[in-house]
Design a protein around this motif. Structure first.
Motif, mmCIF file in Angstrom:
data_model
loop_
_atom_site.group_PDB
_atom_site.id
_atom_site.type_symbol
_atom_site.label_atom_id
_atom_site.label_comp_id
_atom_site.label_asym_id
_atom_site.label_seq_id
_atom_site.Cartn_x
_atom_site.Cartn_y
_atom_site.Cartn_z
ATOM 1 N N SER A 394 0.735 -1.106 0.100
ATOM 2 C CA SER A 394 -0.069 0.000 0.032
ATOM 3 C C SER A 394 0.978 1.294 -0.004
ATOM 4 C CB SER A 394 -0.969 0.011 1.138
ATOM 5 O OG SER A 394 -0.011 0.420 2.264
ATOM 6 N N ASN A 395 0.243 2.309 -0.074
ATOM 7 C CA ASN A 395 0.808 3.590 0.026
ATOM 8 C C ASN A 395 0.970 4.409 1.408
ATOM 9 O OD1 ASN A 395 -0.230 4.157 -3.360
ATOM 10 N ND2 ASN A 395 2.049 3.955 -2.672
ATOM 11 N N TYR A 396 0.553 3.517 2.374
ATOM 12 C CA TYR A 396 0.488 3.988 3.665
ATOM 13 C C TYR A 396 1.575 4.913 4.251
ATOM 14 C CZ TYR A 396 -0.882 4.018 8.764
ATOM 15 O OH TYR A 396 -0.949 4.566 9.887
ATOM 16 N N ASN A 397 1.212 6.106 4.810
ATOM 17 C CA ASN A 397 2.190 7.056 5.237
ATOM 18 C C ASN A 397 3.050 7.489 3.793
ATOM 19 O OD1 ASN A 397 4.137 5.876 7.938
ATOM 20 N ND2 ASN A 397 1.906 6.317 7.692
ATOM 21 N N THR A 398 2.276 7.672 2.602
ATOM 22 C CA THR A 398 2.519 8.150 1.436
ATOM 23 C C THR A 398 4.162 7.719 1.020
ATOM 24 O OG1 THR A 398 1.308 9.974 1.890
ATOM 25 C CG2 THR A 398 2.923 10.241 0.013
ATOM 26 N N ARG A 399 4.064 6.499 1.171
ATOM 27 C CA ARG A 399 5.464 5.825 0.522
ATOM 28 C C ARG A 399 5.162 4.939 -0.494
ATOM 29 N NH1 ARG A 399 9.329 3.882 3.932
ATOM 30 N NH2 ARG A 399 8.980 1.929 3.266
ATOM 31 N N PRO A 400 6.024 5.426 -1.688
ATOM 32 C CA PRO A 400 6.045 4.798 -3.092
ATOM 33 C C PRO A 400 6.004 3.455 -3.120
ATOM 34 C CG PRO A 400 7.156 6.825 -3.081
ATOM 35 C CD PRO A 400 7.061 6.357 -1.643
ATOM 36 N N ALA A 412 18.313 -9.775 -15.919
ATOM 37 C CA ALA A 412 17.549 -9.067 -14.825
ATOM 38 C C ALA A 412 16.589 -8.047 -15.573
ATOM 39 C CB ALA A 412 17.957 -8.424 -13.779
ATOM 40 N N LYS A 413 15.349 -7.934 -15.372
ATOM 41 C CA LYS A 413 14.456 -6.949 -16.226
ATOM 42 C C LYS A 413 13.700 -6.249 -15.113
ATOM 43 C CE LYS A 413 11.188 -6.158 -19.766
ATOM 44 N NZ LYS A 413 10.534 -6.944 -21.170
ATOM 45 N N VAL A 414 13.528 -5.053 -15.305
ATOM 46 C CA VAL A 414 12.649 -4.189 -14.291
ATOM 47 C C VAL A 414 11.241 -4.512 -14.935
ATOM 48 C CG1 VAL A 414 11.794 -1.989 -13.582
ATOM 49 C CG2 VAL A 414 14.231 -2.276 -13.954
ATOM 50 N N VAL A 415 10.600 -5.006 -14.104
ATOM 51 C CA VAL A 415 8.818 -5.552 -14.677
ATOM 52 C C VAL A 415 7.952 -4.573 -13.983
ATOM 53 C CG1 VAL A 415 9.571 -7.747 -15.388
ATOM 54 C CG2 VAL A 415 8.812 -7.364 -12.783
ATOM 55 N N ARG A 416 8.324 -3.889 -12.974
ATOM 56 C CA ARG A 416 7.399 -2.724 -12.408
ATOM 57 C C ARG A 416 8.554 -1.571 -12.020
ATOM 58 N NH1 ARG A 416 2.214 -2.079 -10.217
ATOM 59 N NH2 ARG A 416 1.981 -4.252 -10.192
ATOM 60 N N LYS A 417 8.187 -0.336 -12.649
ATOM 61 C CA LYS A 417 9.196 0.592 -12.172
ATOM 62 C C LYS A 417 8.791 1.078 -10.679
ATOM 63 C CE LYS A 417 9.629 2.406 -16.766
ATOM 64 N NZ LYS A 417 9.299 3.697 -17.674
ATOM 65 N N ARG A 418 9.947 1.768 -9.952
ATOM 66 C CA ARG A 418 9.448 2.216 -8.743
ATOM 67 C C ARG A 418 8.614 3.350 -8.798
ATOM 68 N NH1 ARG A 418 12.042 1.467 -4.391
ATOM 69 N NH2 ARG A 418 13.872 0.235 -5.377
ATOM 70 N N GLN A 419 7.785 3.470 -7.783
ATOM 71 C CA GLN A 419 6.577 4.702 -7.933
ATOM 72 C C GLN A 419 7.218 5.849 -7.685
ATOM 73 O OE1 GLN A 419 3.254 4.169 -5.365
ATOM 74 N NE2 GLN A 419 1.805 4.470 -7.047
ATOM 75 N N THR A 420 6.980 7.018 -8.183
ATOM 76 C CA THR A 420 7.458 8.217 -7.758
ATOM 77 C C THR A 420 6.332 8.945 -6.789
ATOM 78 O OG1 THR A 420 6.295 9.370 -9.602
ATOM 79 C CG2 THR A 420 8.500 8.619 -9.806
ATOM 80 N N LEU A 421 6.535 9.887 -6.139
ATOM 81 C CA LEU A 421 5.663 10.468 -5.408
ATOM 82 C C LEU A 421 4.504 11.315 -6.176
ATOM 83 C CD1 LEU A 421 8.022 12.361 -2.610
ATOM 84 C CD2 LEU A 421 6.271 10.202 -2.071
ATOM 85 N N GLU A 422 4.733 11.725 -7.300
ATOM 86 C CA GLU A 422 3.885 12.298 -8.269
ATOM 87 C C GLU A 422 3.134 11.125 -8.565
ATOM 88 O OE1 GLU A 422 3.120 15.222 -9.332
ATOM 89 O OE2 GLU A 422 4.712 16.151 -8.171
ATOM 90 N N ASP A 423 3.394 9.779 -8.799
ATOM 91 C CA ASP A 423 2.394 8.675 -9.301
ATOM 92 C C ASP A 423 1.332 8.442 -7.841
ATOM 93 O OD1 ASP A 423 3.689 8.281 -11.562
ATOM 94 O OD2 ASP A 423 5.153 6.879 -10.594
ATOM 95 N N VAL A 424 2.140 8.659 -6.749
ATOM 96 C CA VAL A 424 1.191 8.341 -5.597
ATOM 97 C C VAL A 424 0.021 9.015 -5.510
ATOM 98 C CG1 VAL A 424 1.390 8.319 -2.875
ATOM 99 C CG2 VAL A 424 3.259 7.364 -4.166
ATOM 100 N N ILE A 425 0.243 10.443 -5.965
ATOM 101 C CA ILE A 425 -1.022 11.643 -5.792
ATOM 102 C C ILE A 425 -1.699 11.502 -6.996
ATOM 103 C CG2 ILE A 425 0.159 12.774 -3.729
ATOM 104 C CD1 ILE A 425 0.882 14.883 -5.822
ATOM 105 N N ALA A 426 -1.047 11.138 -8.209
ATOM 106 C CA ALA A 426 -1.840 11.197 -9.397
ATOM 107 C C ALA A 426 -3.495 10.622 -9.179
ATOM 108 C CB ALA A 426 -1.434 10.303 -10.318
#
Length: 430
Positions: A394-400, A412-426
């Motif tokens: 989850s994004n509890y505590n606004t953690r990506p 090794a392949k990135v199969v999900r990018k790390r979420q950004t803070l902008e992604d969290v509040i989108a």
């Protein structure tokens, strides 16, 4: 077996150093072993080779699109519990005609979507749901394939939050009511096709006995339903347990060889040896719905130690992953082996709590456990995090959300990018 081991003092996933992944992609970081996913699927498929069967991977365990695509490429069907999971399966290249839709609270929108996509069967949890399914299918001019979930009232002897086969659980219809329900459905519900019967008694079962008890109890029922209503499949659920303690060592054949039969966890070979003879003469397709068995030991969560806090009563190792990233320890006391990415040079241990940054007392990964004395700045791995890890984040505590990596051999392949803070509040608006 799994794809994680120490090589020359470093922890590897297949042929890739986990330390190198942490340095390149940051932490917290989920890493999955593709060969382990395929190996577990293939071994289960082989163990059931003596009976007509299909393995419907439980998407809820790990629903990353690349994980689903990899399993679909090996012939997996899918067990879904929401319209969203069906959407994921289709996006990953899975076939809706090999999907079974479980869950106690399907909405009209989900039912319509699943009917339009042509799923194999709805696994129905109550008479009320079956009648509603008939109503929606009728309004669309369709026939809905269905199997009722029977609750055999068998104690799986697992954690109360993941036990599903007893009469006090919310899942399924009481064993004694199933036959009459099928009679009523056949007589009164013209837009329902009774395609099968389904059961699932719980998760993380480490003994064969509850499986045998449930199968033997339900065989007379399923035989009768085949004769009277022409059902074609019996889903016996999932629930096969995995190794959570001593996980790293269990990746080697030597570890299994060192254990007596009574000391070994339930193996998939033992599962097949006991169940196939009981199932092979029924003349039904047997569906299995494993999730944890396939994905659990195929993943780790890497996290970095931030601080060491020594109090009067305890020593805390504070890490950058939290219960928002992996909630199993807080939710149902789930155990995860914790190992440094650099192999310890001594056997010295320190009793510690490993805790995260979330503002909750339940934000811990272990308490009062003796671990190697890793230091601030060092990375550790929480083993057996491939199932019910990222999917419950989850994004509890606004953690990506952390990134996810899939390793196959040396790639090794990135199969999900790390979420950004902008992604969290989108999606939010002032």
């Amino acid at each position: 077996m799994h794809g994680f081991s120490y090589r020359n003092g470093e922890l590897f996933c297949e042929n890739v150093s986990l330390q190198s992944l942490a340095e390149e992609h940051g932490t917290p970081l989920y890493v999955y072993s593709g060969s382990t996913l395929v190996d577990h699927f293939s071994r289960l498929d082989s163990a059931l080779s003596g009976v007509s069967h299909e393995i419907a991977y439980a998407v809820k365990a790990n629903s990353n699109l690349s994980v689903l695509r990899l399993l679909a490429s090996k012939g997996a069907g899918f067990d879904i519990v929401s319209g969203g999971e069906l959407f994921r399966v289709i996006k990953a290249g899975g076939d809706p005609a090999h999907c079974t839709f479980a869950g106690v609270g399907k909405t009209r929108e989900e039912i319509v979507y699943a009917l339009e996509q042509g799923i194999y069967s709805f696994n129905v949890e109550s008479e009320e749901e079956l009648r509603y399914l008939n109503q929606v299918a009728g309004e669309l001019g369709k026939i809905a394939p269905a199997a009722v979930r029977v609750n055999p009232n068998v104690d799986a002897k697992t954690h109360k939050y993941i036990s599903t086969g007893k009469s006090e659980n919310k899942f399924g219809v009481d064993f004694g009511a199933i036959a009459d329900l099928y009679e009523r459905a056949a007589a009164e519900l013209p837009n329902i096709k009774l395609r099968g019967l389904q059961m699932h008694i719980g998760s993380q079962l480490t003994s064969i006995d509850p499986f045998i008890e449930a199968v033997e109890k339900v065989i007379p029922l399923v035989t009768s339903l085949k004769e009277k209503h022409g059902i074609e499949f019996w889903s016996i659920g999932g629930g096969i347990g995995i190794v959570y303690e001593d996980t790293l060592a269990s990746g080697s054949p030597e570890w299994w060889a060192s254990k007596s039969e009574s000391e070994r966890p339930l193996t998939i070979e033992k599962y097949g040896e006991e169940l196939v003879p009981r199932l092979k003469d029924l003349g039904l397709k047997i569906l299995l719905e494993p999730g944890r068995y396939i994905a659990g030991n195929a993943g780790v969560l890497i996290t970095r130690c931030l601080y060491e806090k020594k109090g009067s009563a305890k020593t805390f190792k504070i890490v950058d992953a939290g219960m928002n990233d992996l909630i199993r320890p807080a939710l149902y006391e789930g155990h995860h082996e914790i190992v440094p990415l650099t192999e310890p040079k001594t056997s010295d241990r320190l009793k510690v709590d490993v805790v995260g940054p979330i503002c909750e007392s339940g934000d811990f990964f272990c308490q009062n456990r003796e671990l190697p004395d890793f230091q601030p700045g060092e990375n550790i791995a929480l083993m057996s995090a491939g199932a019910y890890g990222f999917v419950m984040a989850s994004n509890y505590n606004t953690r990506p959300f952390p990134a996810e990596i899939l390793v196959q051999g040396g790639e090794a392949k990135v199969v999900r990018k790390r979420q950004t803070l902008e992604d969290v509040i989108a999606g939010e608006e002032l």
